[in-house]
Write a protein that holds these residues in place. Structure first.
Motif, PDB file in Angstrom:
ATOM      1  N   UNK A  22       0.811  -1.218   0.000  1.00  0.00           N
ATOM      2  CA  UNK A  22       0.000   0.000   0.000  1.00  0.00           C
ATOM      3  C   UNK A  22       0.845   1.270   0.000  1.00  0.00           C
ATOM      4  N   UNK A  23       1.859   1.339   0.849  1.00  0.00           N
ATOM      5  CA  UNK A  23       2.591   2.591   1.045  1.00  0.00           C
ATOM      6  C   UNK A  23       3.978   2.583   0.407  1.00  0.00           C
ATOM      7  N   UNK A  24       4.249   1.655  -0.475  1.00  0.00           N
ATOM      8  CA  UNK A  24       5.580   1.558  -1.079  1.00  0.00           C
ATOM      9  C   UNK A  24       5.796   2.694  -2.086  1.00  0.00           C
ATOM     10  N   UNK A  25       7.008   3.273  -2.071  1.00  0.00           N
ATOM     11  CA  UNK A  25       7.348   4.319  -3.035  1.00  0.00           C
ATOM     12  C   UNK A  25       7.661   3.667  -4.370  1.00  0.00           C
ATOM     13  N   UNK A  26       7.095   4.211  -5.457  1.00  0.00           N
ATOM     14  CA  UNK A  26       7.205   3.568  -6.760  1.00  0.00           C
ATOM     15  C   UNK A  26       7.754   4.520  -7.823  1.00  0.00           C
ATOM     16  N   UNK A  27       8.364   3.912  -8.880  1.00  0.00           N
ATOM     17  CA  UNK A  27       8.744   4.657 -10.071  1.00  0.00           C
ATOM     18  C   UNK A  27       7.484   4.942 -10.887  1.00  0.00           C
ATOM     19  N   UNK A  28       7.616   5.767 -11.942  1.00  0.00           N
ATOM     20  CA  UNK A  28       6.458   6.122 -12.773  1.00  0.00           C
ATOM     21  C   UNK A  28       5.858   4.890 -13.441  1.00  0.00           C
ATOM     22  N   UNK A  29       6.675   3.870 -13.724  1.00  0.00           N
ATOM     23  CA  UNK A  29       6.173   2.659 -14.381  1.00  0.00           C
ATOM     24  C   UNK A  29       5.441   1.732 -13.426  1.00  0.00           C
ATOM     25  N   UNK A  30       5.471   2.047 -12.119  1.00  0.00           N
ATOM     26  CA  UNK A  30       4.801   1.209 -11.134  1.00  0.00           C
ATOM     27  C   UNK A  30       5.734   0.310 -10.357  1.00  0.00           C
ATOM     28  N   UNK A  31       6.979   0.201 -10.785  1.00  0.00           N
ATOM     29  CA  UNK A  31       7.938  -0.653 -10.082  1.00  0.00           C
ATOM     30  C   UNK A  31       8.305  -0.027  -8.740  1.00  0.00           C
ATOM     31  N   UNK A  32       8.392  -0.869  -7.717  1.00  0.00           N
ATOM     32  CA  UNK A  32       8.717  -0.376  -6.383  1.00  0.00           C
ATOM     33  C   UNK A  32      10.174   0.055  -6.329  1.00  0.00           C
ATOM     34  N   UNK A  33      10.414   1.220  -5.744  1.00  0.00           N
ATOM     35  CA  UNK A  33      11.777   1.721  -5.616  1.00  0.00           C
ATOM     36  C   UNK A  33      12.518   0.914  -4.550  1.00  0.00           C
ATOM     37  N   UNK A  34      13.835   0.707  -4.731  1.00  0.00           N
ATOM     38  CA  UNK A  34      14.606  -0.022  -3.718  1.00  0.00           C
ATOM     39  C   UNK A  34      14.533   0.670  -2.366  1.00  0.00           C
ATOM     40  N   UNK A  35      14.635  -0.119  -1.312  1.00  0.00           N
ATOM     41  CA  UNK A  35      14.478   0.420   0.027  1.00  0.00           C
ATOM     42  C   UNK A  35      15.730   1.102   0.554  1.00  0.00           C
ATOM     43  N   UNK A  36      16.919   0.760  -0.041  1.00  0.00           N
ATOM     44  CA  UNK A  36      18.128   1.397   0.473  1.00  0.00           C
ATOM     45  C   UNK A  36      18.200   2.859   0.028  1.00  0.00           C
ATOM     46  N   UNK A  37      18.890   3.647   0.790  1.00  0.00           N
ATOM     47  CA  UNK A  37      18.980   5.075   0.523  1.00  0.00           C
ATOM     48  C   UNK A  37      19.995   5.361  -0.571  1.00  0.00           C
TER      49      UNK A  37
END
Length: 206
Positions: A22-37
């Motif tokens: 639900x709260x995952x940060x995503x790229x414009x294509x919908x892919x979830x961004x990696x969790x590391x900074x």
């Protein structure tokens, strides 16, 4: 109202795969961004680069000087800081000459790899002026090197280290290293004369 078949299809569709985050940060294509900074990813990339430098060149350092032959000679203690700076300035002047005149860089190992192909000559007056100035600088620097004792060897060695960036020259013999130092010292002296002359000129104009 949904029919029984529609309800069954919706239930089956909902059960396919993992539940959506639900709260995952995503790229414009919908892919979830990696969790590391970003900082962690930069550290990881730097660690890989340092490991490769240590394996290939025996240098476990994050210094930018480890990325090219003249810099590695400096880190090895075979040339001084002033000599390295003179070599960097010479390489920048030669690269500027190739860029502005449209002449392709002579090697894919040259430092500005993005401009190896050259480009068509620019016809604007400003570009022509800058190209002329770059050509004059190139010829003046070549003259400085050729006027050294054993000038041809000095010029070739400085060019091959600073512009062509030949890795094998890191282990050059002492006689060839003497040619390199002689040329770099001549460039240091030439820069000092020009800077001093420009300073005197500016003072006299006040």
């Amino acid at each position: 109202m949904m029919s029984k078949a529609q309800k069954l299809r919706a239930k089956r569709k909902a059960q396919l795969g993992r539940p959506r985050k639900a709260d995952a940060e995503r790229f414009a294509c919908g892919k979830i961004k990696p969790q590391w900074s970003k900082r962690e990813s930069e550290k990881e990339a730097m660690a890989v680069a340092i490991a490769a430098r240590k394996r290939m060149h025996g240098l476990a350092t994050s210094s930018a000087f480890a990325g090219y032959t003249l810099g590695r000679l400096f880190l090895d203690g075979r040339i001084t800081e002033a000599q390295r700076q003179a070599g960097d300035d010479y390489a920048a002047a030669m690269t500027r000459y190739y860029q502005l005149t449209g002449i392709p860089l002579p090697s894919v190992r040259a430092q500005d790899i993005g401009r190896v192909q050259g480009h068509p000559g620019e016809t604007s007056e400003e570009r022509h002026r800058r190209a002329g100035k770059a050509s004059e600088t190139m010829m003046r620097l070549e003259g400085v090197l050729l006027r050294c004792a054993e000038g041809r060897q000095v010029k070739t060695t400085v060019f091959n280290v600073c512009v062509m960036d030949y890795e094998g020259l890191r282990m050059m013999p002492e006689a060839q290293l003497l040619w390199l130092k002689r040329g770099l010292n001549a460039l240091v002296f030439d820069k000092g004369l020009r800077d001093h002359g420009e300073m005197e000129y500016s003072v006299n104009q006040r």
